[in-house]
Write an enzyme that holds these catalytic residues in place. Structure first.
Site, short mmCIF file in Angstrom:
data_model
loop_
_atom_site.label_atom_id
_atom_site.label_comp_id
_atom_site.label_asym_id
_atom_site.label_seq_id
_atom_site.Cartn_x
_atom_site.Cartn_y
_atom_site.Cartn_z
N GLU A 135 13.37 42.55 59.12
CA GLU A 135 13.21 43.30 60.37
C GLU A 135 14.24 42.84 61.41
OE1 GLU A 135 9.01 42.66 61.02
OE2 GLU A 135 9.40 41.01 62.40
N CYS A 136 14.85 43.80 62.05
CA CYS A 136 15.83 43.64 63.12
C CYS A 136 16.94 42.67 62.71
CB CYS A 136 15.13 43.20 64.41
SG CYS A 136 16.10 43.55 65.90
N GLY A 137 16.98 41.46 63.25
CA GLY A 137 18.03 40.53 62.89
C GLY A 137 18.09 40.24 61.41
N MET A 183 19.94 43.09 59.96
CA MET A 183 21.35 43.00 60.32
C MET A 183 22.10 42.09 59.35
SD MET A 183 20.79 42.69 64.45
CE MET A 183 22.47 42.14 64.80
N SER A 233 14.22 47.42 58.72
CA SER A 233 14.20 48.26 59.91
C SER A 233 14.48 47.40 61.14
CB SER A 233 12.84 48.94 60.07
OG SER A 233 12.80 49.73 61.24
#
Length: 452
Positions: A336-338, A341, A430
């Protein structure tokens, strides 16, 4: 029914000093031998790092939408059973957001302690305090603390402006050079910030000393001089909810490896607690330092600051290979998120340079100088609604299949809106930060548990 003193620390706006005062209170009363439990209003990862350090206990979020009222009630009741003092740090301004910190205070009858940055005011301080107290009828009220005060004379001016003298709980002085002779003062940059909020407590070698400086300053105020019996004036009844949710053991016998280090640190304590309640064995690892995953059935790669550690991420080819092998074996990976990434092919940083990442997802990330998305979100997973939020300064261009999209509370998901939930084999990713307790079934699905 369990009764315990409680305060909700709020302010007229962000940046007034709520986190510093909450952490200072927790540290001060913990030093005196009281058992303090701290909560954070809203979906915040960074402030709880400081409160955990100050109190020595896990910090859970309280949000009437994300948690739901019953979950908030259950957490408050459980904490009141074991604590001598409950502290809840508000979010933004007292009445900002829907639901707001004021909504939470009113629902559970928790008195509000208002922290006001009084550095550029005098008589208006009293008007502001009066407005905060009376804007909404029936708001439980404890009093007001002036922050960033210039001098003892300034403090007297502020105090004299209050309609009710009993509302005065003291003043914290404004300095940037540390302590002055005979007066404990709070440094201006006691809790330093960067683009996503406060620097986490574990990243600073002197975090405990910073908290002690704040606690020492607070100790000289009327609020800080209150004893345990004095705090009983703010005692609140926290009843056991009529219906307590039963957590299904959908992860029984499974080991979930959770990334946790300086780059991947956005972890709700309540999420880890839920995984354990669902029967999982939780183990932690460092995606930055470790060269391989621990033995596990599923991986949760949380958010954080991968953009600050890109060189180390790119250099850790051992972890890259271990994650690839994990997914190739059909084992679940939730990023999730980071975390998501770091799984992309590359990232373009704010200075325009491009750095390679682990490349498990076909896409690229670009850092922005402005906030790209912020707010509460929900997403449908395995026929269930998983709640959480989004907060990021980057954008992504990813060609992985989109299996769902998030939506704001009360809205339906629409193509091209919200945050994409990518699904590629056993990998799901996500920008969405999930609050696992909102749906154990959806959580189990993301982590390859029963029924996945």
């Amino acid at each position: 029914m369990t009764r315990c003193p409680a305060l909700l620390i709020a302010a007229p706006a962000s940046g007034q000093g709520k986190t510093t005062v909450t952490a200072a209170l927790a540290r001060l009363y913990t030093r005196r031998g009281l058992k303090v439990r701290v909560f954070k209003c809203g979906p915040d990862f960074l402030d709880p790092h400081w409160h955990h350090l100050a109190s020595g206990a896990p910090v859970h979020q309280l949000d009437l939408w994300m948690n739901g009222e019953a979950d908030c009630a259950q957490r408050l009741h459980a904490a009141a059973q074991e604590a001598d003092l409950l502290l809840i740090e508000g979010v933004m301004g007292l009445f900002d957001g829907d639901p707001s910190a004021a909504d939470l205070a009113q629902r559970f009858g928790v008195p509000v302690l208002a922290v006001v940055d009084a550095s550029a005011m005098a008589g208006t301080f009293g008007a502001l305090a009066f407005g905060l107290q009376h804007y909404r009828p029936g708001l439980p009220w404890a009093g007001v603390l002036a922050n960033r005060v210039g001098s003892a004379r300034h403090a007297d001016m502020l105090r004299s402006g209050l309609r009710a003298p009993g509302d005065w709980l003291g003043a914290l002085m404004r300095v940037t050079t540390g302590a002055e002779a005979g007066t404990a003062r709070v440094p201006g940059a006691l809790l330093p910030e960067r683009h996503l909020g406060l620097v986490a407590a574990h990243e600073l070698a002197d975090s405990q000393q910073r908290l002690d400086v704040a606690a020492d300053a607070l100790e000289g105020t009327p609020l800080g001089q209150m004893t345990a019996p004095d705090l009983q004036r703010w005692a609140v009844d926290f009843p056991l909810p009529a219906h307590t949710a039963v957590v299904p053991t959908l992860l029984e016998g499974r080991t979930v490896a959770v990334g946790r280090d300086a780059a991947f640190c956005f972890i709700y304590d309540a999420n880890v607690q839920l995984l354990e309640q669902m029967g999982a064995r939780v183990v932690f690892f460092s995606p930055l330092r470790d060269t391989a995953l621990p033995a596990c059935d599923a991986v949760w790669l949380p958010g954080g600051y991968p953009e600050l550690h890109t060189v180390q991420i790119a250099a850790n080819t051992g972890m890259q290979a271990s994650l690839r092998a994990h997914v190739a074996a059909g084992k679940a990976l939730w990023a999730e998120c980071g975390g998501m990434m770091a799984l992309m092919e590359s990232i373009t940083l704010a200075d325009g340079s491009t750095v390679p990442l682990w490349g498990l997802l076909p896409g690229r990330v670009t850092m922005q100088r402005r906030l790209a998305a912020l707010g509460p979100q929900q997403v449908a997973v395995a026929g269930q609604t998983l709640r959480g939020h989004t907060f990021h300064y980057s954008t992504s261009d990813c060609s992985a299949p989109v299996v769902a999209r998030t939506a704001r509370p009360g809205e339906a998901a629409e193509p091209g809106t919200g945050e994409a939930l990518y699904g590629q084999g056993s990998l799901h990713a996500s920008y969405f930060h999930a609050w696992f307790p909102s749906s154990p079934t959806a959580t189990a699905h993301l982590l390859g548990g029963a029924g996945a």
